[in-house]
Write an enzyme that holds these catalytic residues in place. Sequence first.
Site, PDB file in Angstrom:
ATOM      1  CG  ASN A  33      -1.994  -1.003   1.184  1.00  0.00           C
ATOM      2  OD1 ASN A  33      -2.738  -1.061   0.215  1.00  0.00           O
ATOM      3  ND2 ASN A  33      -2.091  -1.843   2.213  1.00  0.00           N
ATOM      4  CB  CYS A  45      -4.315  -5.697  -4.557  1.00  0.00           C
ATOM      5  SG  CYS A  45      -4.669  -4.167  -5.476  1.00  0.00           S
ATOM      6  CG  ASN A  81      -9.305  -2.420  -8.771  1.00  0.00           C
ATOM      7  OD1 ASN A  81     -10.129  -2.902  -9.544  1.00  0.00           O
ATOM      8  ND2 ASN A  81      -9.657  -1.658  -7.750  1.00  0.00           N
ATOM      9  CG  ASN A 107      -7.955  -7.362   1.317  1.00  0.00           C
ATOM     10  OD1 ASN A 107      -8.874  -8.125   1.039  1.00  0.00           O
ATOM     11  ND2 ASN A 107      -7.773  -6.224   0.674  1.00  0.00           N
ATOM     12  CD  GLU A 159      -7.786   0.506  -1.693  1.00  0.00           C
ATOM     13  OE1 GLU A 159      -6.724  -0.087  -1.408  1.00  0.00           O
ATOM     14  OE2 GLU A 159      -8.169   0.711  -2.869  1.00  0.00           O
ATOM     15  CB  CYS A 218     -11.317  -0.935  -3.041  1.00  0.00           C
ATOM     16  SG  CYS A 218     -10.558  -2.165  -1.952  1.00  0.00           S
ATOM     17  N   GLY A 219     -11.001  -3.415  -5.558  1.00  0.00           N
ATOM     18  CA  GLY A 219     -11.564  -4.668  -6.072  1.00  0.00           C
ATOM     19  C   GLY A 219     -11.969  -5.627  -4.966  1.00  0.00           C
TER      20      GLY A 219
HETATM   21  N1  LIG Z   1      -5.641  -1.547   0.742  1.00  0.00           N
HETATM   22  C1  LIG Z   1      -5.891  -2.984   0.670  1.00  0.00           C
HETATM   23  C2  LIG Z   1      -5.102  -3.627  -0.483  1.00  0.00           C
HETATM   24  C3  LIG Z   1      -5.559  -3.170  -1.841  1.00  0.00           C
HETATM   25  C4  LIG Z   1      -6.995  -3.427  -2.097  1.00  0.00           C
HETATM   26  C5  LIG Z   1      -7.587  -2.762  -3.320  1.00  0.00           C
HETATM   27  N2  LIG Z   1      -6.836  -1.745  -3.957  1.00  0.00           N
HETATM   28  C6  LIG Z   1      -8.106  -3.789  -4.287  1.00  0.00           C
HETATM   29  O1  LIG Z   1      -8.192  -3.510  -5.494  1.00  0.00           O
HETATM   30  O2  LIG Z   1      -8.487  -4.896  -3.807  1.00  0.00           O
HETATM   31  C7  LIG Z   1      -5.472  -3.635   1.981  1.00  0.00           C
HETATM   32  O3  LIG Z   1      -4.478  -3.217   2.577  1.00  0.00           O
HETATM   33  O4  LIG Z   1      -6.132  -4.607   2.359  1.00  0.00           O
END
Ligand SMILES: N[C@H](CCC[C@H](N)C(=O)O)C(=O)O
Length: 296
Positions: A69, A78, A80, A171, A223, A232-233
């Site tokens: 991050n 992650c 995306n 996550n 996030e 955020c996927g």
């Molecule tokens: N910030 C998230 C990771 C990236 C998630 C997001 N950008 C995605 O597309 O899933 C975390 O620390 O759990």
Amino acid sequence: MSPLANRRFLKMHGAGNAIVVLDLRGTSIRVASAEARAIAADAHSRFDQLMVVHDPVTPGTDAFMRIYNTDGSESGACGNGTRCVGYALLDDPAMARPAENGCLTLETKAGLVAVKRVTDRSFTVDMGQPRLRWDEIPLAEPFPDTRRIELQVGPIDDPILHSPAAVSMGNPHAIFFVERDPDTFDLGRIGPLLEAHPIFPERANISIAQVTSRDTIKLRVWERGAGLTLACGTAACATVVAAARLRMIGRAARVTLPGGELSIEWRADDHVLMTGPVFLEGEGSFSPDLFAGLDG
Ligand SMILES: N[C@H](CCC[C@H](N)C(=O)O)C(=O)O
């Protein structure tokens, strides 16, 4: 000098989520948190997530992926960023290698994901199975039912937000379902308060979601380790799972975020599929100056 100096990277985004892809296969180089923060702070390589591709660890996988991050913290997933890595390893002239039927199996510290191309700018990721038990998310207390946990924001007798769902996609996510437009909530102020709440021992991604029909959701995300992002996927995946568990939707939905739309399906075999766009903004190489004065 940092071994990252002068290395090439791809600058991309997935539905507005800023992604940098760095290929370290064939090397033993590891990115330190301080180096990730330095890369994120640079205008040319700024990112919400840095996706670092390493040689495969588990036989049968194509690569090991580390995810950083903006604050240098690592994540197990992650969505995306994984689509962007799919583009890089399937289509980038320097990074692409042959892939069995156009599908890649990638390993992260949270498990395996699989990515394949749908069209030249759209990819589908099998994000694996959601983790729904309190200790898997993780939460600090043993909530037997994670469809709603005891957490609220604002006055005890008139909370602004309350009773979020908790889901992990590798996550941690907390999702507040609301009746009105998520844009009417000050997530920029609420997000950081909840991200580090003691109920989340590994912090959490904080989402506000409005179910707008049986198969559409409007979503805004703060996030973990990156702040407000355009998409955020994993939050989109977690939100569809949470809404389905609460019988607010079926098992699939189109999720609209500020940066674009993602299609999510929680398949009958418990795997969550996410389909969405990738955009290549350009490429660059890390200036040695970026890492000057970093310890370790
Ligand atoms: N910030 C998230 C990771 C990236 C998630 C997001 N950008 C995605 O597309 O899933 C975390 O620390 O759990």
